[in-house]
Scaffold this motif. Structure first.
Motif, PDB file in Angstrom:
ATOM      1  N   SER A 105       0.826  -1.211   0.000  1.00 20.48           N
ATOM      2  CA  SER A 105       0.000   0.000   0.000  1.00 20.48           C
ATOM      3  C   SER A 105       0.857   1.256   0.000  1.00 20.48           C
ATOM      4  O   SER A 105       0.463   2.283  -0.533  1.00 20.48           O
ATOM      5  N   ASP A 108       1.429   2.605  -3.332  1.00 20.01           N
ATOM      6  CA  ASP A 108       0.158   2.757  -4.054  1.00 20.01           C
ATOM      7  C   ASP A 108      -0.165   1.512  -4.874  1.00 20.01           C
ATOM      8  O   ASP A 108      -0.659   1.588  -5.994  1.00 20.01           O
ATOM      9  N   TYR A 112      -4.118  -0.923  -1.408  1.00 19.00           N
ATOM     10  CA  TYR A 112      -4.549   0.401  -1.842  1.00 19.00           C
ATOM     11  C   TYR A 112      -5.282   0.326  -3.185  1.00 19.00           C
ATOM     12  O   TYR A 112      -6.385   0.836  -3.340  1.00 19.00           O
ATOM     13  N   LEU A 113      -4.670  -0.336  -4.178  1.00 20.14           N
ATOM     14  CA  LEU A 113      -5.298  -0.472  -5.492  1.00 20.14           C
ATOM     15  C   LEU A 113      -6.557  -1.331  -5.422  1.00 20.14           C
ATOM     16  O   LEU A 113      -7.549  -1.061  -6.102  1.00 20.14           O
ATOM     17  N   TYR A 114      -6.503  -2.383  -4.594  1.00 19.32           N
ATOM     18  CA  TYR A 114      -7.653  -3.276  -4.438  1.00 19.32           C
ATOM     19  C   TYR A 114      -8.863  -2.496  -3.924  1.00 19.32           C
ATOM     20  O   TYR A 114      -9.967  -2.598  -4.463  1.00 19.32           O
ATOM     21  N   LEU A 115      -8.659  -1.693  -2.883  1.00 18.43           N
ATOM     22  CA  LEU A 115      -9.766  -0.918  -2.322  1.00 18.43           C
ATOM     23  C   LEU A 115     -10.271   0.135  -3.293  1.00 18.43           C
ATOM     24  O   LEU A 115     -11.468   0.407  -3.360  1.00 18.43           O
ATOM     25  N   LYS A 116      -9.366   0.742  -4.065  1.00 19.25           N
ATOM     26  CA  LYS A 116      -9.796   1.713  -5.083  1.00 19.25           C
ATOM     27  C   LYS A 116     -10.669   1.044  -6.131  1.00 19.25           C
ATOM     28  O   LYS A 116     -11.673   1.597  -6.573  1.00 19.25           O
ATOM     29  N   ALA A 117     -10.271  -0.167  -6.567  1.00 16.71           N
ATOM     30  CA  ALA A 117     -11.040  -0.893  -7.576  1.00 16.71           C
ATOM     31  C   ALA A 117     -12.403  -1.306  -7.023  1.00 16.71           C
ATOM     32  O   ALA A 117     -13.411  -1.253  -7.728  1.00 16.71           O
ATOM     33  N   ARG A 118     -12.457  -1.694  -5.758  1.00 15.12           N
ATOM     34  CA  ARG A 118     -13.730  -2.092  -5.141  1.00 15.12           C
ATOM     35  C   ARG A 118     -14.644  -0.886  -4.951  1.00 15.12           C
ATOM     36  O   ARG A 118     -15.858  -1.003  -5.006  1.00 15.12           O
ATOM     37  N   MET A 119     -14.041   0.291  -4.739  1.00 10.80           N
ATOM     38  CA  MET A 119     -14.828   1.496  -4.520  1.00 10.80           C
ATOM     39  C   MET A 119     -15.523   1.953  -5.802  1.00 10.80           C
ATOM     40  O   MET A 119     -16.550   2.616  -5.756  1.00 10.80           O
ATOM     41  N   LYS A 120     -14.983   1.579  -6.949  1.00 10.32           N
ATOM     42  CA  LYS A 120     -15.585   1.990  -8.217  1.00 10.32           C
ATOM     43  C   LYS A 120     -16.939   1.329  -8.441  1.00 10.32           C
ATOM     44  O   LYS A 120     -17.778   1.873  -9.144  1.00 10.32           O
TER      45      LYS A 120
END
Length: 179
Positions: A105, A108, A112-120
């Motif tokens: 994380s 980045d 970090y990337l996993y949570l960003k992708a899930r947030m989309k």
């Protein structure tokens, strides 16, 4: 408040104080010790023993013996069913899951990337059904609303959704005039 009522209150307060003192004298020795813990274990209810082999034999006699392929499909479905039953959330796609294990994380990457992708993804894409009553508002809204690019760079979304169809001001009445 008259004298009689004041005396009544005074007597009731002193009576309560005396009762508390009597209780304290009676249980004074027990208050200094910590409460004793129970050493008995609670009895856990157990299910009655069911012979699975005899039940399977009875079912096979009724239905006929299933083929090896059907047995394998059933065993795979039984392994996946408990995992699906415990989670209200839909399974994560393998591509998004791969992001979780790639890097840190701090860089980045990874979580970090996993949570960003899930947030989309919205809640209606991540869950089978709304978990709370507040999720009912706007659930599957993307199916109902059509977003279009405005023709000349402006959007009348607020005007069409908020104001009345026949304008902001209503028709003036005869008694609306100021005197």
């Amino acid at each position: 408040m008259d004298t009689q009522l004041q005396n009544f209150w005074k007597e009731s307060i002193t009576k309560e104080d005396l009762l508390r003192l009597c209780w304290l004298r009676r249980f004074k020795g027990d208050l200094s010790k910590p409460p004793a813990r129970e050493t008995k274990r609670k009895r856990v209810p157990t299910l009655p023993h069911i012979d699975v082999q005899t039940q399977e034999a009875a079912v096979q006699e009724k239905e006929g013996s299933p083929s090896e392929e059907e047995k394998q499909k059933d065993s795979i479905a039984e392994e996946q069913a408990p995992a699906m039953a415990l989670s209200d959330m839909r399974p994560v796609t393998p591509e998004v899951r791969a992001l979780l294990y790639d890097g840190f994380s701090k860089e980045d990457k990874g979580r970090y990337l996993y949570l960003k992708a899930r947030m989309k993804k919205g809640p209606s894409e991540k869950y089978e059904y709304p978990l709370t009553s507040s999720w009912n508002y706007g659930w599957k809204i993307e199916d109902d609303v059509e977003y279009k690019k405005p023709g000349f760079g402006r959007s009348a979304l607020v005007e069409t959704a908020f104001y009345r169809r026949n304008g902001i001001f209503s028709k003036p009445e005869a008694n609306d005039a100021m005197n």
